[in-house]
Design an enzyme around this catalytic site. Sequence first.
Site, PDB file in Angstrom:
ATOM      1  N   ASP A 326      88.058  59.665  29.408  1.00 58.96           N
ATOM      2  CA  ASP A 326      88.874  59.530  28.052  1.00 58.96           C
ATOM      3  C   ASP A 326      88.516  58.551  26.851  1.00 58.96           C
ATOM      4  O   ASP A 326      87.765  57.573  27.309  1.00 58.96           O
ATOM      5  CB  ASP A 326      90.438  59.126  28.479  1.00 58.96           C
ATOM      6  N   GLU A 327      88.988  59.094  25.757  1.00 55.92           N
ATOM      7  CA  GLU A 327      88.609  58.161  24.698  1.00 55.92           C
ATOM      8  C   GLU A 327      87.469  57.481  24.401  1.00 55.92           C
ATOM      9  O   GLU A 327      87.210  56.454  24.150  1.00 55.92           O
ATOM     10  CB  GLU A 327      89.923  57.023  24.797  1.00 55.92           C
TER      11      GLU A 327
END
Lengths: 688, 688
Positions: A326-327
């Site tokens: 993620d991210e």
Amino acid sequence: MKKYTKYLTIIACLFLLWYSAEGQGEKIARLNLMPLPAQVAVQEGKFPVTVSFTAGIEKKTKADTGRAARAVRRMLKRLAGRTGLFFTDNKIHIKSKSLETALRIRFKREGRLRLGEDETYSLMVTPEYIQLNAETDIGILRGLETLLQLVRADKEGYYFPAVMIEDRPRFVWRGLLIDSCRHFMPVEVIKRNLEGMAAVKMNVLHWHLTEDQGFRIECKTFPKLHQLGSDGLYYTQNQIRDIIAYAADRGIRVMPEFDIPGHSTSWLVGYPGLGSAPGPYTIEREYGIKDPTFNPTIKATYKFFNKFFKEMSALFIDEYFHIGGDENNGKHWDANPKIQAFKQKHNLKDNHALQAYFNKKILKILTKYKKKMVGWDEIFQPELPNTIVIQSWRGKKALREAAKKGYNSILSNGYYIDLAQPTDFHYLNDPIPEDSNLTPEEKKRILGGEATMWAELISPETIDSRIWPRTAAIAERFWSSAQVNDVDDMYRRLDIISFQLEELGLTHIKNQAMILRRLTNGKDTTALKVLVDVMEPLKLYARHHQGATYTFFSPLTRVVDAALPDAKKARIFRKQAAAFVKGNRTKEAAEVLIKDLKLWKENHQNLQPVIVNSPVLKEIETLSKDLAKIADIGLQAVEYILKGKKPGPGWIEENKKVLQDAKKPRGHAELMVVTAIEQLVNACNGDK
Amino acid sequence: MKKYTKYLTIIACLFLLWYSAEGQGEKIARLNLMPLPAQVAVQEGKFPVTVSFTAGIEKKTKADTGRAARAVRRMLKRLAGRTGLFFTDNKIHIKSKSLETALRIRFKREGRLRLGEDETYSLMVTPEYIQLNAETDIGILRGLETLLQLVRADKEGYYFPAVMIEDRPRFVWRGLLIDSCRHFMPVEVIKRNLEGMAAVKMNVLHWHLTEDQGFRIECKTFPKLHQLGSDGLYYTQNQIRDIIAYAADRGIRVMPEFDIPGHSTSWLVGYPGLGSAPGPYTIEREYGIKDPTFNPTIKATYKFFNKFFKEMSALFIDEYFHIGGDENNGKHWDANPKIQAFKQKHNLKDNHALQAYFNKKILKILTKYKKKMVGWDEIFQPELPNTIVIQSWRGKKALREAAKKGYNSILSNGYYIDLAQPTDFHYLNDPIPEDSNLTPEEKKRILGGEATMWAELISPETIDSRIWPRTAAIAERFWSSAQVNDVDDMYRRLDIISFQLEELGLTHIKNQAMILRRLTNGKDTTALKVLVDVMEPLKLYARHHQGATYTFFSPLTRVVDAALPDAKKARIFRKQAAAFVKGNRTKEAAEVLIKDLKLWKENHQNLQPVIVNSPVLKEIETLSKDLAKIADIGLQAVEYILKGKKPGPGWIEENKKVLQDAKKPRGHAELMVVTAIEQLVNACNGDK
């Protein structure tokens, strides 16, 4: 077999009785079970718990009775703990022939800790004995927790009410994520939360072990990972093995998360050559999305992960490995000309494509070590085969999309317990909403869900109060039927379960009083408690936008940390005020409101001298004042309503401003009764 | 050096100021330090604690600053935790040149964890900075705890008052024994108690690791010891190393106790051939003195111990090894003809002589592995050289005798905190009483003392409330001057220290409310708390003689387990009643008594409905009734006294019977205000 036949006959009779009985639903509710079992029939009679209580396991197959026996040992300890009884026979009887013990346990085989393992059980309490049957010993574990929830007392003593229960989970994946990175959580924190999970029949600990802020596992192949990336705060491999065994003993899988390629600053401190920027790197102390990320274009990265996952695959025995994903903001990829050149050369049109390239390589490594890959929404890319599992933090839409495309998935959106939202919000968030429009086949791909305990704003002192009791309601969502969704009844049972969870060492209730004592510097905490009871920590990410920057070092010992998400007192007041406004104008209905409002009106003058001597309380001084002010307004409003008089023209305008001011956060927390008092004020004009 | 000179000049000036100041003693008392330092001078002014607080260590020598830096890190965390301040600079500055930080630390060398290591420190708080100096980093640890005790607040914020402190311990051995055998205490229990010990400057954890009821250490040479002797409840060697390192980081030695030749049933379960009786042996579930004992006449025993201590000597790094040696009843020796023949052959006139023979052999083994032998009184036999250390559980006479004969010794008699005696009893128990009649040389042989937390009647849930806060007062006895013995002032400071100890994770305050919640089954605990506040567990060994047999499995979750030794409320009432009886007949003095008595008189009717629904409370029902009755008597007595009237002839006789009945133990506990009410009754007749 004879016994089984008899048993089945009894089941048939009982179900007949059940259907003919009146008020069965009410009786079931009164059992206070959570999660609510699939089928319950309340019978007449009870099995008394006395000092002669005994327990036994029927051993007819080759299945190892060790785990079941240990669970029964723990169950007896909790039973003795609650009843104060000195049991005279503390042996767990293990016999191949029929048991004559009070509690009689029978299972066919040892359960394996794998997705979809059989967890069904049936529990029959009669006045003569208690029979607990299951296919696997994991089913037995689940049934023992139900049995412990059944204990009650009357004038004659403690007893189990006669019941027939047939139970099985709705979802196979019922998880809790614990982030041990943003703040390190010592072994005992993990263990007591595993106990709590087992008590509400959860079966996956998703253990978030690496982050920008810390690399929390001892790594023998690349020791600089934990030596330079953890401030000395990491789990040794022995501790990890100990925790995995502890979880296994409670029928809980432990899935590790190694978040890559982003969220990886702490890895790069010891191995800067694997980063996408030149380095050097230092452990990140602040929170949010950071730039450091692995370099997916160099061979060294995959050589590293090959060795790394080889070591970790042996340590973490679960079939599933979470790689985060993620991210990753891609800034360091964009800034690195070699990475840009690589993208061009390999025809990778953007950073998403580059990350997919990385993920495919990682998947190959994991597959080699017989692990299945799990990742956050971001890894859901057409380039990846549907053997991967998607965990959705973004929403149910993503979940549905994944299911439709043949991917297995887990829902976490709506279960972010770090965001201080109320229990009913999480409780009513179904992984498969009624309008989901999925085929039965697709529905099966939604494996379940996970509550996520991210750790930016929690410490070992407060983590339990952020997980519990709300997670018990989430556990019910994952275990029980979608039709089990009565919020009032959930809250009623939650209070009882919450208090029972304390016996497992969880600190979600007791630590609040301790924090309040510290805040008042050992002085009387009564007035502070009155205030805190109607406060909640700011929701979502608002605590990070109050002028102070939270870091790894920030104290988590302030009023906001003593305040609980879903403050019970405030919730009840809001409900009572709403009912009053809607027309319940009985004397009693008014009196409960007036009692609370008077308490709050007087409270600030009691708290003021405490604040003077505790500078740490200064930040909530005006909040406390505002509570007094709005309580006074509320009292006036109730009086107007009761008398059927309308206030003068200026009154409402003037007070609305005060109410507006009272809504402002102070000390990163907020008052949770302002809207209720607003409703009372509006009702003075006849609004409902 | 320049700095040092300046510092010395300041010291000189300050001491002048000190001597001339008025009320210095009172000011010192108000600092609420425990243990009280050797020398304290309170200055004018303060050092404010703000977000700009910084800390540094001056590194001029080669001494490793790691331990000191970790201690400062912990200190900053506690300081932030109490003040809620977001410190902007969280680095521990380590510099070779002069520091400009708020807290400036300087030490000459790394302290070694050995008996008599230098623990002195000097602490100077000025309005400009805080200077903490010591010979060793262990002295720095002690000084940091003093500094944390100094934090206070006023309207302007938190601050350290300006002081000059020069401090050193009176005794070199200041220990706490934790029995992990009768009930197993998980790693976190040991760790949080090590934190507590460090907070009050104790320096020895005496870890009782083997008993009839359990062998609690993983042993690689003889794995059946822990595999068969522990119910799976043992410390792995990694956990032991972890705890030793944790203790070392706090300047605490860890001395293991392997209790032999008696108290050894659990060893013999796996190795019955080493016992004096034929066996087989099973883990002992009950308490008291048991018969099983090692066979001291066979070579196999010493071969075994040679290998065993070889392994343990490498694991436990402390120089001292405790071999127990107590309460070997010799029954199995008497019953074994071969052992009898051996005694005759070797001219060993009795079992004492045989045990001395055994001890000498063990001493030889320990000496080979460079360990010094410690044992209970029983090992004090003329046959053993005075290199051994005697720990006296029997009394100070034995201690004096040992000292006179040239043996080093430690006092534990009078510090048996498992016996639920009041704090002042332990506090006034000096290892070297004024009338000890010892030469200075002999006095030096009394190394110090140890509080002993035997674990028959405690669990991980209750152990902290049995250790704390009483052990803080014992710690003061061991650290501070013999002249520090004002009981009232001790109690006043103890309250403050007790509350500060909570921040270390100790559960001595918060677990009571939890146990009460469980006892009332989640119902209101107010009335139960009122009762428990004036109750104490039965003292000495009386709990074992109440008709129930405590075993390893017995619940330790009853009212008696929630009751605290040295119940504060009862202690204060007794004091106030005594003062009233002695002649303080002011309205206020009467009113405080009347207020309590009225509360108690009404309490039973509030508790009764709770008892009805909680059978576990039945055992204290009549005790609660008796409290109501005697409170009523007390109220009448106060009235008679106030009115100067004498009660009728039958009144006293009649009520004395009620009071006598109220003294009877119920639920293994007793009311602690009966004698005070008796005094009031007697005073009606003019007695004082």
